[in-house]
Design a protein around this motif. Structure first.
Motif, PDB file in Angstrom:
ATOM      1  N   MET A 295     -19.733  -2.259   6.282  1.00 40.08           N
ATOM      2  CA  MET A 295     -19.680  -1.201   5.235  1.00 40.08           C
ATOM      3  C   MET A 295     -19.069  -0.103   5.665  1.00 40.08           C
ATOM      4  SD  MET A 295     -23.049   0.537   3.723  1.00 40.08           S
ATOM      5  CE  MET A 295     -23.068   2.203   2.879  1.00 40.08           C
ATOM      6  N   VAL A 296     -17.975  -0.248   6.325  1.00 38.68           N
ATOM      7  CA  VAL A 296     -17.068   0.845   6.843  1.00 38.68           C
ATOM      8  C   VAL A 296     -15.813   1.169   6.277  1.00 38.68           C
ATOM      9  CG1 VAL A 296     -16.294   2.140   9.088  1.00 38.68           C
ATOM     10  CG2 VAL A 296     -18.417   0.717   8.952  1.00 38.68           C
ATOM     11  N   TRP A 297     -15.445   2.053   5.395  1.00 37.59           N
ATOM     12  CA  TRP A 297     -14.234   2.369   4.979  1.00 37.59           C
ATOM     13  C   TRP A 297     -13.444   3.372   5.858  1.00 37.59           C
ATOM     14  CZ3 TRP A 297      -9.926   0.687   2.581  1.00 37.59           C
ATOM     15  CH2 TRP A 297      -9.120   1.675   2.022  1.00 37.59           C
ATOM     16  N   ILE A 298     -12.120   3.228   6.436  1.00 38.93           N
ATOM     17  CA  ILE A 298     -11.422   3.864   7.011  1.00 38.93           C
ATOM     18  C   ILE A 298     -10.402   4.714   6.079  1.00 38.93           C
ATOM     19  CG2 ILE A 298      -9.910   4.139   9.121  1.00 38.93           C
ATOM     20  CD1 ILE A 298     -12.694   3.169   9.822  1.00 38.93           C
ATOM     21  N   PRO A 299     -10.310   5.902   5.904  1.00 42.06           N
ATOM     22  CA  PRO A 299      -9.638   6.451   4.872  1.00 42.06           C
ATOM     23  C   PRO A 299      -8.158   6.383   5.319  1.00 42.06           C
ATOM     24  CG  PRO A 299     -11.403   7.886   4.992  1.00 42.06           C
ATOM     25  CD  PRO A 299     -11.695   6.801   6.152  1.00 42.06           C
ATOM     26  N   GLN A 300      -7.914   6.159   6.887  1.00 40.15           N
ATOM     27  CA  GLN A 300      -6.522   6.047   7.156  1.00 40.15           C
ATOM     28  C   GLN A 300      -5.771   4.775   6.853  1.00 40.15           C
ATOM     29  OE1 GLN A 300      -9.204   7.079   8.749  1.00 40.15           O
ATOM     30  NE2 GLN A 300      -8.956   8.954  10.380  1.00 40.15           N
ATOM     31  N   ILE A 301      -6.619   3.673   6.276  1.00 31.89           N
ATOM     32  CA  ILE A 301      -6.079   2.656   5.834  1.00 31.89           C
ATOM     33  C   ILE A 301      -4.882   2.922   4.671  1.00 31.89           C
ATOM     34  CG2 ILE A 301      -6.367   0.332   4.758  1.00 31.89           C
ATOM     35  CD1 ILE A 301      -8.897   0.304   6.081  1.00 31.89           C
ATOM     36  N   SER A 302      -5.002   3.916   4.033  1.00 31.32           N
ATOM     37  CA  SER A 302      -4.216   4.235   2.922  1.00 31.32           C
ATOM     38  C   SER A 302      -2.828   4.551   3.509  1.00 31.32           C
ATOM     39  CB  SER A 302      -4.507   5.402   2.025  1.00 31.32           C
ATOM     40  OG  SER A 302      -5.944   5.161   1.188  1.00 31.32           O
ATOM     41  N   GLY A 303      -2.721   5.088   4.707  1.00 32.31           N
ATOM     42  CA  GLY A 303      -1.613   5.552   5.258  1.00 32.31           C
ATOM     43  C   GLY A 303      -0.928   4.365   5.772  1.00 32.31           C
ATOM     44  N   LEU A 304      -1.465   3.203   6.329  1.00 31.92           N
ATOM     45  CA  LEU A 304      -0.945   1.959   6.643  1.00 31.92           C
ATOM     46  C   LEU A 304      -0.294   1.342   5.449  1.00 31.92           C
ATOM     47  CD1 LEU A 304      -3.379   0.095   9.097  1.00 31.92           C
ATOM     48  CD2 LEU A 304      -1.685   1.889   9.785  1.00 31.92           C
ATOM     49  N   VAL A 305      -0.875   1.365   4.290  1.00 30.91           N
ATOM     50  CA  VAL A 305      -0.321   0.682   2.993  1.00 30.91           C
ATOM     51  C   VAL A 305       0.942   1.667   2.780  1.00 30.91           C
ATOM     52  CG1 VAL A 305      -0.784   0.376   0.540  1.00 30.91           C
ATOM     53  CG2 VAL A 305      -2.527   0.014   2.408  1.00 30.91           C
ATOM     54  N   GLU A 306       0.871   2.985   3.068  1.00 34.11           N
ATOM     55  CA  GLU A 306       2.005   3.880   2.392  1.00 34.11           C
ATOM     56  C   GLU A 306       3.225   3.292   3.548  1.00 34.11           C
ATOM     57  OE1 GLU A 306       2.338   8.011   0.529  1.00 34.11           O
ATOM     58  OE2 GLU A 306       1.152   7.918   2.441  1.00 34.11           O
ATOM     59  N   ARG A 307       2.797   3.307   4.705  1.00 33.48           N
ATOM     60  CA  ARG A 307       4.118   3.075   5.712  1.00 33.48           C
ATOM     61  C   ARG A 307       4.602   1.811   5.387  1.00 33.48           C
ATOM     62  NH1 ARG A 307       1.728   4.571  11.593  1.00 33.48           N
ATOM     63  NH2 ARG A 307       3.750   3.926  12.196  1.00 33.48           N
ATOM     64  N   LEU A 308       4.133   0.696   4.909  1.00 31.77           N
ATOM     65  CA  LEU A 308       4.757  -0.542   4.792  1.00 31.77           C
ATOM     66  C   LEU A 308       5.430  -0.416   3.102  1.00 31.77           C
ATOM     67  CD1 LEU A 308       1.741  -3.010   5.456  1.00 31.77           C
ATOM     68  CD2 LEU A 308       3.913  -2.668   6.515  1.00 31.77           C
ATOM     69  N   GLY A 309       5.615   0.900   2.552  1.00 29.98           N
ATOM     70  CA  GLY A 309       6.394   1.071   1.491  1.00 29.98           C
ATOM     71  C   GLY A 309       5.650   1.000  -0.034  1.00 29.98           C
ATOM     72  N   ALA A 310       4.310   0.545  -0.054  1.00 29.48           N
ATOM     73  CA  ALA A 310       3.564   0.564  -1.195  1.00 29.48           C
ATOM     74  C   ALA A 310       2.925   1.993  -1.510  1.00 29.48           C
ATOM     75  CB  ALA A 310       2.599  -0.510  -1.023  1.00 29.48           C
ATOM     76  N   ALA A 311       3.434   2.769  -1.952  1.00 30.94           N
ATOM     77  CA  ALA A 311       2.977   4.140  -2.282  1.00 30.94           C
ATOM     78  C   ALA A 311       1.952   4.099  -3.322  1.00 30.94           C
ATOM     79  CB  ALA A 311       4.207   5.056  -2.505  1.00 30.94           C
ATOM     80  N   GLU A 312       2.518   3.139  -4.350  1.00 33.24           N
ATOM     81  CA  GLU A 312       1.501   3.179  -5.449  1.00 33.24           C
ATOM     82  C   GLU A 312      -0.031   2.541  -5.234  1.00 33.24           C
ATOM     83  OE1 GLU A 312       3.536   1.163  -8.349  1.00 33.24           O
ATOM     84  OE2 GLU A 312       4.139   2.830  -9.532  1.00 33.24           O
ATOM     85  N   LEU A 313       0.128   1.629  -4.160  1.00 34.19           N
ATOM     86  CA  LEU A 313      -1.168   1.141  -3.935  1.00 34.19           C
ATOM     87  C   LEU A 313      -1.966   2.038  -2.943  1.00 34.19           C
ATOM     88  CD1 LEU A 313      -3.271  -1.178  -3.549  1.00 34.19           C
ATOM     89  CD2 LEU A 313      -1.850  -2.429  -1.637  1.00 34.19           C
ATOM     90  N   ALA A 314      -1.275   2.772  -2.209  1.00 32.82           N
ATOM     91  CA  ALA A 314      -1.848   3.704  -1.216  1.00 32.82           C
ATOM     92  C   ALA A 314      -2.613   4.641  -1.893  1.00 32.82           C
ATOM     93  CB  ALA A 314      -0.664   4.466  -0.403  1.00 32.82           C
ATOM     94  N   ASP A 315      -1.816   5.316  -3.129  1.00 33.10           N
ATOM     95  CA  ASP A 315      -2.471   6.521  -4.152  1.00 33.10           C
ATOM     96  C   ASP A 315      -3.643   5.748  -4.694  1.00 33.10           C
ATOM     97  OD1 ASP A 315      -0.529   8.181  -3.374  1.00 33.10           O
ATOM     98  OD2 ASP A 315       0.777   7.671  -5.311  1.00 33.10           O
ATOM     99  N   ALA A 316      -3.656   4.495  -5.277  1.00 29.42           N
ATOM    100  CA  ALA A 316      -4.813   3.827  -5.735  1.00 29.42           C
ATOM    101  C   ALA A 316      -5.882   3.567  -4.863  1.00 29.42           C
ATOM    102  CB  ALA A 316      -4.295   2.550  -6.220  1.00 29.42           C
ATOM    103  N   LEU A 317      -5.703   3.676  -3.587  1.00 31.01           N
ATOM    104  CA  LEU A 317      -6.846   3.497  -2.603  1.00 31.01           C
ATOM    105  C   LEU A 317      -7.224   4.881  -2.358  1.00 31.01           C
ATOM    106  CD1 LEU A 317      -5.494   0.875  -0.071  1.00 31.01           C
ATOM    107  CD2 LEU A 317      -7.402   0.524  -1.407  1.00 31.01           C
ATOM    108  N   ARG A 318      -6.425   5.904  -2.553  1.00 31.81           N
ATOM    109  CA  ARG A 318      -6.895   7.274  -2.217  1.00 31.81           C
ATOM    110  C   ARG A 318      -8.004   7.786  -3.670  1.00 31.81           C
ATOM    111  NH1 ARG A 318      -1.648   8.226  -0.243  1.00 31.81           N
ATOM    112  NH2 ARG A 318      -1.761   7.969   2.077  1.00 31.81           N
ATOM    113  N   ASP A 319      -7.400   7.273  -4.799  1.00 32.79           N
ATOM    114  CA  ASP A 319      -7.765   7.962  -6.130  1.00 32.79           C
ATOM    115  C   ASP A 319      -7.785   6.781  -6.880  1.00 32.79           C
ATOM    116  OD1 ASP A 319      -8.604   9.169  -8.200  1.00 32.79           O
ATOM    117  OD2 ASP A 319      -6.866  10.576  -8.461  1.00 32.79           O
ATOM    118  N   PRO A 320      -8.723   5.836  -6.970  1.00 30.87           N
ATOM    119  CA  PRO A 320      -8.784   4.665  -7.866  1.00 30.87           C
ATOM    120  C   PRO A 320      -8.755   5.091  -9.423  1.00 30.87           C
ATOM    121  CG  PRO A 320     -10.395   4.259  -6.246  1.00 30.87           C
ATOM    122  CD  PRO A 320     -10.086   5.767  -6.130  1.00 30.87           C
TER     123      PRO A 320
END
Length: 257
Positions: free
Chosen positions: A1-26
């Motif tokens: 039960m541990v969400w790491i907000p920095q995971i969104s940054g990993l997604v973004e660095r892989l080029g999936a900006a829309e998915l990264a934004d969705a993880l920040r603000d569903p």
């Protein structure tokens, strides 16, 4: 039960900006989202993810959580992030929980979080595998040799894969460490005392030349059969090519003391 907000940054660095934004603000998501968490299991859909992230924000605040980055591995269009989450335990003392996340945008489950629940609950919890085995997956050079030794229950070969000051860190806490040839030998002797080795079925490998990160399923430990359950490990090579650090993220209950 541990969400790491920095995971969104990993997604973004892989080029999936829309998915990264969705993880920040569903609530503002324009693409499907799916992830898997050790407690909640598979989470998908805007409403479910939004509610879960809100619970996570409150939980981190209540436990006074601080997130310390360990390393990030990129390779083959995938990423693996590692962190130590320092938080208040049930007794009020601080604990350091190792957490890792695998990000693979080609998967129907693109974000997979790995950590033990032992420090949080005082017990292990069996978790179902998340991704299928990949018969072609194999870490290169010394890390592949270490996995062979692990599966065979060969202490000498396992320890030979480590530098003389190499460290193995277990999943239960950041203090769960075995360093140097003597400690590594004693540790692997104990690992293999259940009647043999620990064969891992690999589900994917992410390598950057220094680190090899691999997800796996384990269903046997020596002579003991186990319910199939997933894990993730990262091995780091030193300048001489040997392993200087091995870090494990799973919740497998060992059939040995």
């Amino acid at each position: 039960m541990v969400w790491i907000p920095q995971i969104s940054g990993l997604v973004e660095r892989l080029g999936a900006a829309e998915l990264a934004d969705a993880l920040r603000d569903p609530a503002a998501a324009t693409v499907p989202v799916a992830l898997d968490d050790p407690e909640a299991g598979r989470i998908s859909g805007v409403g479910v993810l939004e509610a879960w992230l809100a619970v996570q924000d409150a939980w981190r605040a209540e436990r006074k959580a601080e997130i310390e980055e360990v390393a990030t591995t990129f390779g083959g269009g995938r990423a693996v992030g590692e962190w130590i989450v320092r938080l208040e335990g049930e007794d009020g003392g601080r604990i350091g929980l190792p957490v890792a996340a695998a990000v693979d945008l080609t998967s129907t489950l693109p974000v997979r979080i790995h950590h033990s629940r032992l420090p949080l609950l005082g017990r292990h919890v069996v978790r179902r595998p998340m991704v299928p085995p990949d018969p072609s997956a194999r870490p290169s050079d010394v890390v592949g040799a270490y996995l062979d030794a692990l599966g065979a229950g060969d202490t000498a070969a396992a320890v030979a894969a480590f530098a003389t000051d190499g460290t193995y860190r277990g999943p239960g806490a950041d203090t769960d460490r075995h360093t140097g040839t003597r400690e590594l030998t004693e540790f692997h002797d104990t690992l293999f005392s259940a009647g043999g080795g620990i064969p891992l079925t690999l589900c994917g490998v992410t390598e950057d030349g220094t680190r090899s990160a691999f997800e796996y399923v384990v269903d046997r430990w020596g002579a003991a059969g186990l319910p199939p359950q997933p894990g993730l490990a990262v091995c780091v090579r030193g300048g001489d090519g040997l392993i200087v650090s091995a870090r494990v993220y799973d919740d497998v209950e060992a059939p040995v003391e």
